[in-house]
Scaffold this motif. Structure first.
Motif, PDB file in Angstrom:
ATOM      1  N   VAL A 116       0.837  -1.204   0.000  1.00  0.00           N
ATOM      2  CA  VAL A 116       0.000   0.000   0.000  1.00  0.00           C
ATOM      3  C   VAL A 116       0.872   1.254   0.000  1.00  0.00           C
ATOM      4  O   VAL A 116       1.776   1.386   0.824  1.00  0.00           O
ATOM      5  CB  VAL A 116      -0.949   0.001   1.218  1.00  0.00           C
ATOM      6  CG1 VAL A 116      -1.717   1.314   1.302  1.00  0.00           C
ATOM      7  CG2 VAL A 116      -1.928  -1.165   1.123  1.00  0.00           C
ATOM      8  N   GLU A 117       0.615   2.171  -0.932  1.00  0.00           N
ATOM      9  CA  GLU A 117       1.368   3.411  -1.025  1.00  0.00           C
ATOM     10  C   GLU A 117       1.010   4.354   0.121  1.00  0.00           C
ATOM     11  O   GLU A 117      -0.134   4.345   0.597  1.00  0.00           O
ATOM     12  CB  GLU A 117       1.052   4.113  -2.359  1.00  0.00           C
ATOM     13  CG  GLU A 117       1.380   3.282  -3.593  1.00  0.00           C
ATOM     14  CD  GLU A 117       2.879   3.197  -3.835  1.00  0.00           C
ATOM     15  OE1 GLU A 117       3.607   4.046  -3.290  1.00  0.00           O
ATOM     16  OE2 GLU A 117       3.322   2.293  -4.569  1.00  0.00           O
ATOM     17  N   ASN A 120      -2.196   6.707  -0.256  1.00  0.00           N
ATOM     18  CA  ASN A 120      -3.369   5.996  -0.756  1.00  0.00           C
ATOM     19  C   ASN A 120      -4.654   6.703  -0.336  1.00  0.00           C
ATOM     20  O   ASN A 120      -4.663   7.530   0.583  1.00  0.00           O
ATOM     21  CB  ASN A 120      -3.368   4.547  -0.237  1.00  0.00           C
ATOM     22  CG  ASN A 120      -3.567   4.477   1.259  1.00  0.00           C
ATOM     23  OD1 ASN A 120      -4.679   4.543   1.756  1.00  0.00           O
ATOM     24  ND2 ASN A 120      -2.461   4.344   1.995  1.00  0.00           N
ATOM     25  N   ARG A 121      -5.740   6.337  -0.985  1.00  0.00           N
ATOM     26  CA  ARG A 121      -7.064   6.896  -0.673  1.00  0.00           C
ATOM     27  C   ARG A 121      -7.947   5.866   0.023  1.00  0.00           C
ATOM     28  O   ARG A 121      -9.158   5.972   0.018  1.00  0.00           O
ATOM     29  CB  ARG A 121      -7.724   7.379  -1.966  1.00  0.00           C
ATOM     30  CG  ARG A 121      -6.938   8.470  -2.678  1.00  0.00           C
ATOM     31  CD  ARG A 121      -7.532   8.846  -4.014  1.00  0.00           C
ATOM     32  NE  ARG A 121      -8.866   9.402  -3.876  1.00  0.00           N
ATOM     33  CZ  ARG A 121      -9.612   9.821  -4.910  1.00  0.00           C
ATOM     34  NH1 ARG A 121      -9.126   9.737  -6.148  1.00  0.00           N
ATOM     35  NH2 ARG A 121     -10.816  10.315  -4.725  1.00  0.00           N
ATOM     36  N   ASN A 122      -7.312   4.856   0.601  1.00  0.00           N
ATOM     37  CA  ASN A 122      -8.068   3.832   1.313  1.00  0.00           C
ATOM     38  C   ASN A 122      -8.603   4.374   2.634  1.00  0.00           C
ATOM     39  O   ASN A 122      -8.092   5.357   3.171  1.00  0.00           O
ATOM     40  CB  ASN A 122      -7.186   2.607   1.574  1.00  0.00           C
ATOM     41  CG  ASN A 122      -6.578   2.066   0.298  1.00  0.00           C
ATOM     42  OD1 ASN A 122      -7.146   2.205  -0.783  1.00  0.00           O
ATOM     43  ND2 ASN A 122      -5.409   1.456   0.413  1.00  0.00           N
ATOM     44  N   TYR A 154     -10.583  -0.439   0.194  1.00  0.00           N
ATOM     45  CA  TYR A 154      -9.485  -0.181  -0.737  1.00  0.00           C
ATOM     46  C   TYR A 154     -10.027   0.547  -1.974  1.00  0.00           C
ATOM     47  O   TYR A 154     -10.923   0.042  -2.663  1.00  0.00           O
ATOM     48  CB  TYR A 154      -8.805  -1.483  -1.155  1.00  0.00           C
ATOM     49  CG  TYR A 154      -8.026  -2.131  -0.044  1.00  0.00           C
ATOM     50  CD1 TYR A 154      -6.777  -1.632   0.345  1.00  0.00           C
ATOM     51  CD2 TYR A 154      -8.526  -3.243   0.642  1.00  0.00           C
ATOM     52  CE1 TYR A 154      -6.055  -2.215   1.368  1.00  0.00           C
ATOM     53  CE2 TYR A 154      -7.810  -3.831   1.673  1.00  0.00           C
ATOM     54  CZ  TYR A 154      -6.579  -3.309   2.027  1.00  0.00           C
ATOM     55  OH  TYR A 154      -5.861  -3.888   3.048  1.00  0.00           O
TER      56      TYR A 154
END
Length: 320
Positions: A116-117, A120-122, A154
């Motif tokens: 996961v970066e 992220n927009r999670n 996610y």
């Protein structure tokens, strides 16, 4: 018992070391790549992008191997601390259940730390709710119970999420006025007179659901519709019978054979899962329906292949 707990903690940190090391290495590589990308020609950037794509395969392999190893070892070693299954005191059953739980949770942790970066927009969801469990039996009666949830949303695109839902669900229901005949587990010989009983179940499950979700927005509210699969692992189980009517004459149309002290099974059951979610700002609401895909053996002590469980979960949570 204390030595086993210490062993589990040591194993946990041993397993965390390569995961965290891999995570920090990837973070430094991403920083270096971002700095260099601003100063190098476009053709070389394209070559680096290809190299990054192929390197991602190695990270996926690391997630799978570390996730499986960590799940089996750490989950299995902690499984002995789970509640003792009704009708079976063998530690192997609890170790097996713990390994199942580890295999459900540890790969997600490895995925979070390695793949996961940082930007992220999670989103995470934490909440609670209630559930009703039913059985495909003529005389079932539902009793509401509670549910605790931790969901990971996610982000895939503006219209798609992938929802990984962790739940602890206490499920309670009754098979009312069932015609039972009692048998000894080892020799399957009748051990008592027949009769009509209410059979009461109270069972705790750890569920994980994998739900691809299509979402759209209406009046500042995100509405998601999803379909996927769910696995329920038994954590706590208790069953009791109460006599409704004593019958001394033979009954031919039995509902169940009750096997005295039948060992509890270690494996849970797989369900088809359907969900509707509403999200407005930081508030989350969900209706999650799960229907067993096969005849479950989670109704312990009863020899009945027809019984399948379904559950309706109403969850509310906070998004962050």
């Amino acid at each position: 018992m204390q030595s086993r707990l210490l062993f589990s903690i040591v194993i946990f940190f041993i397993l965390l070391y390569p995961v965290e090391g891999f995570s920090q290495l990837e973070f430094q590589k991403r920083l270096s790549f971002d700095r260099e990308s601003a100063q190098i020609p476009a053709s070389y950037q394209y070559s680096q992008e290809n190299e990054k794509f192929y390197h991602k395969g190695g990270k996926i392999f690391a997630v799978i191997t570390l996730g499986i190893a960590g799940g089996l070892i750490f989950g299995g070693s902690l499984g002995i601390f789970l509640p003792e299954p009704q009708g079976n005191s063998e530690e192997l059953i609890r170790v097996f259940r713990g390994a199942e739980l580890g295999l459900l949770v540890f790969p997600v942790y490895c995925y979070e730390r390695i793949l996961v970066e940082p930007d992220n927009r999670n989103q995470w969801v934490i909440g609670t709710g209630g559930n009703i469990t039913i059985a495909n039996h003529a005389n079932w009666q539902a009793n509401p119970e509670y549910t605790l949830i931790v969901n990971r949303l996610y982000y895939i695109s503006s219209n798609w999420n992938f929802n990984v839902a962790f739940q602890y669900s206490m499920r309670k229901f009754q098979l009312a006025e069932s015609k039972l005949e009692f048998y000894n587990y080892l020799d399957h010989e009748p051990s008592s007179s027949n009769g009509i009983y209410d059979v009461n179940f109270t069972e705790g499950y750890f569920d994980i659901s994998l739900l691809p979700e299509y979402k759209f927005q209406k009046m500042n509210t995100k509405i998601g519709i999803s379909f996927g699969i769910s696995l329920a692992v038994p954590i706590y189980d208790n069953m009791a019978t109460s006599l409704v009517e004593k019958r001394y004459s033979k009954i031919d149309d039995w509902d169940f054979y009750y096997l005295n002290d039948e060992p509890a099974g270690p494996i849970g059951y797989v369900s088809a899962a359907y969900a509707i979610t509403l999200q407005k700002q930081h508030y989350f609401a969900q209706l999650l329906v799960k229907r067993s895909l096969h005849n479950t053996n989670e109704i312990f002590f009863l020899t009945d292949e027809r019984t399948r469980l379904s559950s309706f979960d109403f969850n509310f949570g906070f998004v962050f």
